[in-house]
Design an enzyme around this catalytic site. Structure first.
Site, PDB file in Angstrom:
ATOM      1  N   SER A 195       0.845  -1.196   0.000  1.00 14.04           N
ATOM      2  CA  SER A 195       0.000   0.000   0.000  1.00 14.04           C
ATOM      3  C   SER A 195       0.878   1.242   0.000  1.00 14.04           C
ATOM      4  CB  SER A 195      -0.892   0.022   1.241  1.00 14.04           C
ATOM      5  OG  SER A 195      -0.170   0.489   2.387  1.00 14.04           O
ATOM      6  N   ASP A 196       0.323   2.362  -0.422  1.00 10.36           N
ATOM      7  CA  ASP A 196       0.998   3.633  -0.201  1.00 10.36           C
ATOM      8  C   ASP A 196       0.832   4.011   1.278  1.00 10.36           C
ATOM      9  OD1 ASP A 196       2.389   6.005  -0.628  1.00 10.36           O
ATOM     10  OD2 ASP A 196       1.375   6.419  -2.514  1.00 10.36           O
ATOM     11  N   TYR A 197       1.470   5.065   1.677  1.00  9.53           N
ATOM     12  CA  TYR A 197       1.585   5.484   3.084  1.00  9.53           C
ATOM     13  C   TYR A 197       0.190   5.677   3.716  1.00  9.53           C
ATOM     14  CZ  TYR A 197       3.819   8.124   6.947  1.00  9.53           C
ATOM     15  OH  TYR A 197       4.286   8.555   8.158  1.00  9.53           O
TER      16      TYR A 197
END
Length: 715
Positions: A265-267
């Site tokens: 996932s992104d942040y």
């Protein structure tokens, strides 16, 4: 390690240990972890020391000594002795910084990009990094979006070429055998560059045909080149956030593209399923992300807090968890971490590689080839005389770009330092700060300009005005900088504007007032040297735009491969009932593929080997390019194709091939291409990818608007 041994390792892990492998925390947590709870990190995220001790990967930590220490402490307390993965954003260089990706794209030179990313990998690996969150291959048509600086531009074909080149550069032939490479993570899957209004993290509304025609191909190209990881996007597709989107991640990415690597996932994106409104709490967010196939949750705690309970309730199967863990273990194995947990990290290599002369030489070449000459009323190259060097970017080291987090501004070569290598006959004046008006600075600049024969005016937007979370509603230069240009114009001396920026800008007023314009982007560590070489003619500009520059923000999105309408505007027409604006032309100020040179390239004699393309065959295309000048230079020869009649509406032209050719002064070169049936395929009404018989146009030239054309038929 053999696959059988990895599976045996997995079978011995506890549920907590498996879930831990899916968690990624920032390096700060490991540096401050003293086994006292809780440990507080970025954004006030609080994590237990147990979670840190179980986690599988580290975000943003770099430095051979630091990462070795973290790995050593982690393994000392670990029951399974599974090494940590160290991941970081190495976007356009580690310590030696290259032009921002939008600038590198303007080089139209995949081999140069591959060389640059090879250097990035060599430097990053010596600092203990195993994975880079690059390349970013989001197609972008809206320069208001701050992250446009990370993208190669507005064209799918060009994005595919740069995706493949970046992956080859980062990963090499064999990750395990070559400890000086890093695993690449292509991002952001998918459609992030199409956020509504150009506003970061916003919704995306694309038809599946548009997604497949323009946004997915670069990701597929990266995966075919062997890219090891994929990162989910922040945005929605079909009203479903990417990190919980089973169709995108399971059906397209996993099944259709046959991707069996790590999906991260992104942040904080897993927890963001809650404010998106598709998950009520962390538990539901974790379940949806697991079913979508997200293997690593970056910097949020949905898996950590909920997966064990979900598995106990039978809402998530252990098999799903095991699949994710095994993919992570496979990546660690490919990197050789089980044999050498400190892979690549070396103080000696850091001292040898970081910002070394060989790397700076490639960075200079990249900066020279990325700059785009947008206007030249015979004022460049400079031919002597006294130079007035003015502007907030004239002696400013903020030229590395937003994502150069490991670069050092104090090492950057400014434009002033670059010019000083060519001449001592110049005078410097600030003119104005970056965003504010300053009367004394303006007065000084006017006085300096009056005593000169040529004004070099260095303008732009700072790195704090582009990048993630830095979208803009208006993309003009700051008003104080435009005022400075207006004041200097009144003096009557030739003005060359050098632009430092992370996005296409509205340059209408600049184009009216300046005699020359050189687009330098954020050019990297040795940008000042490269720009000065171009200004003085030691190097010849060869870059061309990979993203159109609009005449006004109100034109956005404006891009070269648009669709025709039922009422296309006839050339030169000002009549009302056509698809047009009443206050500005439809066309951009500077189109895709545009860029000037000191050489004068002329195109002649476009010829086809046949006017019919038969099944299994090809048509050879030749064009004569003449250099009618005393300057040798590189020209980017571009080939476009237009499908005149399709089952669905087709673009007015599409880039299908290009060549970068060197042509000596006063010489010519015959440039050849080959057209095949595969180049004519598109997604039909039922999304079948195939070609249609009929008439096509092939267009070859120096930009998307300066083209010779011939017709041919597909039988």
């Amino acid at each position: 390690m053999e696959q059988q041994k990895l599976e045996k390792l997995l079978s011995k892990m506890t549920l907590d240990e498996k879930i831990g492998q899916l968690m990624q925390f920032a390096g700060h947590f490991y540096a401050t972890n003293n086994n006292k709870d809780p440990v507080t990190g970025p954004d006030d995220l609080q994590v237990s020391s147990k979670s840190i001790n179980y986690s599988g990967s580290v975000l943003g930590s770099a430095g051979a000594e630091r990462n070795k220490e973290i790995q050593e402490r982690y393994l000392a307390q670990s029951r399974m002795k599974i090494p940590l993965l160290f991941m970081a954003d190495v976007i356009n260089g580690f310590r030696t910084i290259f032009p921002i990706p939008l600038g590198l794209g303007a080089s139209w030179d995949p081999m140069l990009v591959e060389r640059a990313q090879t250097i990035s990998a060599k430097e990053a690996s010596s600092a203990g990094i195993h994975v880079t969150f690059a390349p970013m291959v989001d197609l972008v048509r809206d320069p208001r979006w701050g992250r446009v600086m990370e993208s190669p531009g507005e064209d799918s074909f060009l994005n595919q070429e740069f995706a493949k080149a970046s992956v080859r550069g980062f990963q090499g032939e064999n990750l395990q055998a070559d400890g000086e490479r890093v695993a690449a993570c292509v991002k952001h899957f998918v459609g992030y560059g199409a956020v509504e209004g150009g506003r970061d993290y916003n919704k995306v509304d694309l038809s599946e045909r548009e997604l497949r025609e323009n946004y997915l191909p670069a990701f597929q190209a990266a995966l075919e080149a062997g890219c090891e990881l994929v990162m989910t996007a922040f945005n929605t597709i079909d009203s479903i956030p990417a990190s919980g989107n089973q169709k995108l991640m399971r059906e397209i990415l996993r099944k259709e593209f046959d991707f069996d690597g790590v999906l991260i996932s992104d942040y904080g994106a897993v927890e963001e399923l809650i404010p998106h409104g598709v998950a009520a709490d962390q538990k539901e967010a974790a379940r949806k992300a697991m079913y979508a196939g997200v293997d690593i949750e970056m910097m949020s705690l949905c898996y950590e807090n909920s997966l064990k309970e979900l598995i106990g309730e039978g809402k998530v199967s252990v098999d799903l968890l095991d699949e994710a863990v095994l993919r992570i273990l496979n990546l660690k194995n490919k990197l050789g971490l089980f044999e050498n947990p400190y892979r690549g990290a070396s103080i000696q290599k850091q001292n040898k590689y970081l910002f070394c002369p060989e790397h700076k030489e490639v960075a200079q070449e990249a900066a020279e080839k990325s700059c785009v000459l947008l206007k030249n009323n015979d004022v460049l190259p400079l031919r002597g005389g006294k130079i007035a060097l003015i502007g907030p970017y004239a002696d400013n080291p903020d030229i590395l770009g937003e994502w150069s987090i490991f670069g050092k501004k104090e090492e950057a070569v400014t434009l002033k330092a670059g010019i000083a290598k060519h001449t001592s006959d110049y005078t410097y004046a600030l003119g104005c700060p970056m965003y504010d008006r300053q009367e004394t600075a303006l007065t000084e600049a006017v006085n300096v300009a009056r005593e000169s024969t040529h004004i070099i005016l260095a303008l732009g937007e700072g790195s704090d005005r582009s990048g993630e979370g830095r979208s803009r509603s208006s993309i003009t230069l700051p008003e104080n900088q435009l005022e400075l240009l207006r004041e200097l114009k009144q003096i009557g001396k030739p003005i060359t504007v050098v632009l430092f920026n992370g996005r296409p800008l509205d340059l209408m007023e600049v184009a009216e007032l300046a005699d020359g314009i050189l687009e330098a982007w954020h050019p990297g560590s040795v940008g000042g040297t490269a720009i000065a070489n171009l200004l003085f003619g030691k190097a010849n500009p060869s870059g061309k735009l990979t993203m159109s520059f609009p005449r006004t923000t109100g034109q956005i999105p404006v891009y070269y491969n648009a669709y025709n309408t039922g009422r296309p505007l006839p050339e030169g027409s000002t009549e009302r009932f056509y698809s047009r604006y009443i206050d500005t032309p439809n066309e951009p100020l500077y189109p895709f593929g545009f860029g000037l040179s000191y050489a004068d390239f002329q195109y002649e004699s476009l010829q086809l080997s046949a006017n019919e393309l038969k099944p299994g065959g090809s048509i050879d295309v030749q064009v004569l390019v003449k250099n009618q000048s005393d300057y040798s230079g590189e020209e980017i020869v571009q080939l476009y194709i237009r499908d005149l009649v399709g089952e669905v509406v087709r673009p007015v032209k599409e880039l299908k091939a290009f060549q970068k050719v060197f042509i000596p002064a006063n010489e010519s070169k015959l440039v050849s291409f080959s057209i095949t049936e595969e180049m004519l395929r598109y997604h039909h009404a039922n999304l079948e990818f195939k070609s249609d018989p009929g008439e096509f146009k092939v267009l070859v030239g120096s930009s998307s608007t300066d083209l010779l054309s011939q017709s041919f038929y597909l039988k």
